[in-house]
Design a protein around this motif. Structure first.
Motif, PDB file in Angstrom:
ATOM      1  N   UNK A 154       0.732  -1.300   0.147  1.00  0.00           N
ATOM      2  CA  UNK A 154      -0.007   0.014  -0.141  1.00  0.00           C
ATOM      3  C   UNK A 154       0.963   1.258   0.094  1.00  0.00           C
ATOM      4  N   UNK A 155       2.241   1.134  -0.111  1.00  0.00           N
ATOM      5  CA  UNK A 155       2.994   2.183  -0.188  1.00  0.00           C
ATOM      6  C   UNK A 155       3.695   2.528  -1.493  1.00  0.00           C
ATOM      7  N   UNK A 156       3.915   3.655  -1.808  1.00  0.00           N
ATOM      8  CA  UNK A 156       4.541   4.149  -3.130  1.00  0.00           C
ATOM      9  C   UNK A 156       5.972   3.922  -2.948  1.00  0.00           C
ATOM     10  N   UNK A 157       6.451   3.141  -3.980  1.00  0.00           N
ATOM     11  CA  UNK A 157       7.872   2.611  -3.854  1.00  0.00           C
ATOM     12  C   UNK A 157       8.510   2.811  -5.192  1.00  0.00           C
ATOM     13  N   UNK A 158       9.801   2.844  -5.379  1.00  0.00           N
ATOM     14  CA  UNK A 158      10.767   2.647  -6.513  1.00  0.00           C
ATOM     15  C   UNK A 158      11.863   1.572  -6.645  1.00  0.00           C
ATOM     16  N   UNK A 159      11.091   0.249  -6.563  1.00  0.00           N
ATOM     17  CA  UNK A 159      12.211  -0.860  -5.796  1.00  0.00           C
ATOM     18  C   UNK A 159      12.234  -1.946  -6.879  1.00  0.00           C
ATOM     19  N   UNK A 160      13.659  -2.213  -7.380  1.00  0.00           N
ATOM     20  CA  UNK A 160      14.006  -3.193  -8.172  1.00  0.00           C
ATOM     21  C   UNK A 160      14.601  -4.455  -7.334  1.00  0.00           C
ATOM     22  N   UNK A 161      13.862  -5.642  -7.726  1.00  0.00           N
ATOM     23  CA  UNK A 161      14.407  -6.793  -7.095  1.00  0.00           C
ATOM     24  C   UNK A 161      15.064  -7.684  -8.379  1.00  0.00           C
ATOM     25  N   UNK A 162      16.371  -8.121  -8.270  1.00  0.00           N
ATOM     26  CA  UNK A 162      17.100  -8.404  -9.361  1.00  0.00           C
ATOM     27  C   UNK A 162      17.158 -10.069  -9.106  1.00  0.00           C
ATOM     28  N   UNK A 163      16.812 -10.877  -9.968  1.00  0.00           N
ATOM     29  CA  UNK A 163      17.281 -12.273  -9.922  1.00  0.00           C
ATOM     30  C   UNK A 163      18.482 -12.741 -10.437  1.00  0.00           C
ATOM     31  N   UNK A 164      19.373 -13.429 -10.023  1.00  0.00           N
ATOM     32  CA  UNK A 164      20.756 -13.520 -10.182  1.00  0.00           C
ATOM     33  C   UNK A 164      21.070 -15.098 -10.776  1.00  0.00           C
ATOM     34  N   UNK A 165      22.091 -15.245 -11.454  1.00  0.00           N
ATOM     35  CA  UNK A 165      22.583 -16.634 -12.019  1.00  0.00           C
ATOM     36  C   UNK A 165      23.591 -17.062 -10.706  1.00  0.00           C
ATOM     37  N   UNK A 166      23.374 -18.294 -10.413  1.00  0.00           N
ATOM     38  CA  UNK A 166      24.484 -18.750  -9.552  1.00  0.00           C
ATOM     39  C   UNK A 166      25.807 -18.839 -10.103  1.00  0.00           C
ATOM     40  N   UNK A 167      25.505 -19.171 -11.453  1.00  0.00           N
ATOM     41  CA  UNK A 167      26.906 -19.443 -12.284  1.00  0.00           C
ATOM     42  C   UNK A 167      27.648 -18.131 -12.386  1.00  0.00           C
ATOM     43  N   UNK A 168      26.686 -16.934 -12.730  1.00  0.00           N
ATOM     44  CA  UNK A 168      27.459 -15.634 -12.739  1.00  0.00           C
ATOM     45  C   UNK A 168      27.901 -15.277 -11.346  1.00  0.00           C
TER      46      UNK A 168
END
Length: 225
Positions: free
Chosen positions: A166-180
Motif C-alpha cells: 500500500x506504499x508508493x515505492x521505486x524498488x527493483x528486485x534482481x534475480x541472479x544466476x548462480x553461475x554468474x
C-alpha cells in the motif's frame, strides 16, 4: 570530493523505510520457514566457530530476524542496513545486538576485520555493474580465511515495484544466476565451497540459491615467469 549517491541506493533506502513494518511482519517466521536456508546458515556458523568465532556482520540486516538467529548459533554477530527505519526497528526488537546504518557499496569497516559476512537476500538490490565492487568490498573487510554466505532468488529478469504493502515505492528486485555470481566471487578472490539451489516453496515465483565462499587464508603465491 565524495561521489554523489546513486539514485538506486536512495530509492532502495526510501522504499524500505516506507515498508519496514509490513516487511518485518511478513518475514517474522524466518528462518523457521526455510529449513534449507537454516542448514546453510548452520554450516556457515560451524565454519566460523571452527575458525575461532570472530566477529560476523549481516549486510542488509533489515528487521534483525536473521542476525538474531545467527546469535543463537553461537556467533558474535551485528547488522548493517541501508534503511534507518529498519535499523531502529531491529534495535528495538533485539537490544542485545548491534545494528548500524550503512551501505554494502561503501562499507565503513576496517580491512580484514571480520571472520564472516552474510548478505541474505540483499545483493538483489545492487545494479549488475556494481556487483564486482560490492564483492571486492566483502573481500576487503574479511580476514584471511573469512567466510561469506550469500542468498538470492534465481533468474534473469528483474522485478520492479511501484507499490508495495500500500506504499508508493521505486524498488527493483534482481534475480541472479548462480553461475554468474560464482564467477564474480572468483574474480574478487573468493573460493566457492558450496552452492545450494532449491526449487520454489509454495507461492514463491522463482528458485532460490545460497552460496558459501571463503577468502583464502593466505595470499596467492605469485607465479614464476
Amino acid at each position: 570530493m565524495t561521489a554523489p549517491e546513486p539514485a538506486y541506493i536512495r530509492d532502495t533506502r526510501a522504499g524500505y523505510n516506507a515498508i519496514a513494518a509490513d516487511y518485518a511482519e511478513l518475514n517474522k517466521s524466518e528462518p523457521e520457514a526455510d529449513p534449507l536456508g537454516r542448514a546453510m546458515l548452520g554450516t556457515f556458523a560451524e565454519y566460523v566457530r571452527a575458525d575461532g568465532a570472530g566477529p560476523v556482520v549481516e549486510i542488509g540486516s533489515g528487521p534483525g530476524h536473521m542476525s538474531a538467529h545467527m546469535r543463537t548459533l553461537g556467533l558474535d554477530v551485528s547488522g548493517i542496513d541501508l534503511s534507518p527505519v529498519m535499523v531502529e526497528m531491529a534495535r528495538r526488537s533485539y537490544p542485545e545486538l548491534r545494528f548500524e546504518e550503512g551501505s554494502m557499496t561503501d562499507l565503513a569497516l576496517p580491512d580484514g576485520s571480520l571472520a564472516g559476512l552474510v548478505a541474505w537476500y540483499s545483493i538483489i538490490h545492487i545494479v549488475p555493474e556494481e556487483l564486482p565492487h560490492v564483492f571486492a568490498q566483502f573481500h576487503r573487510v574479511l580476514a584471511p580465511g573469512g567466510r561469506l554466505l550469500l542468498a538470492f532468488q534465481v533468474g534473469d529478469e528483474p522485478r520492479h515495484y511501484d507499490e508495495a504493502f500500500g506504499h508508493r515505492v521505486n524498488l527493483d528486485f534482481r534475480r541472479l544466476s548462480p553461475d554468474r555470481i560464482t564467477e564474480l566471487l572468483a574474480r574478487a578472490g573468493f573460493h566457492v565451497a558450496a552452492r545450494l539451489v532449491r526449487e520454489p516453496y509454495d507461492k514463491e515465483p522463482t528458485p532460490h540459491a545460497q552460496i558459501l565462499a571463503r577468502k583464502p587464508p593466505h595470499p596467492p603465491i605469485p607465479q614464476q615467469p
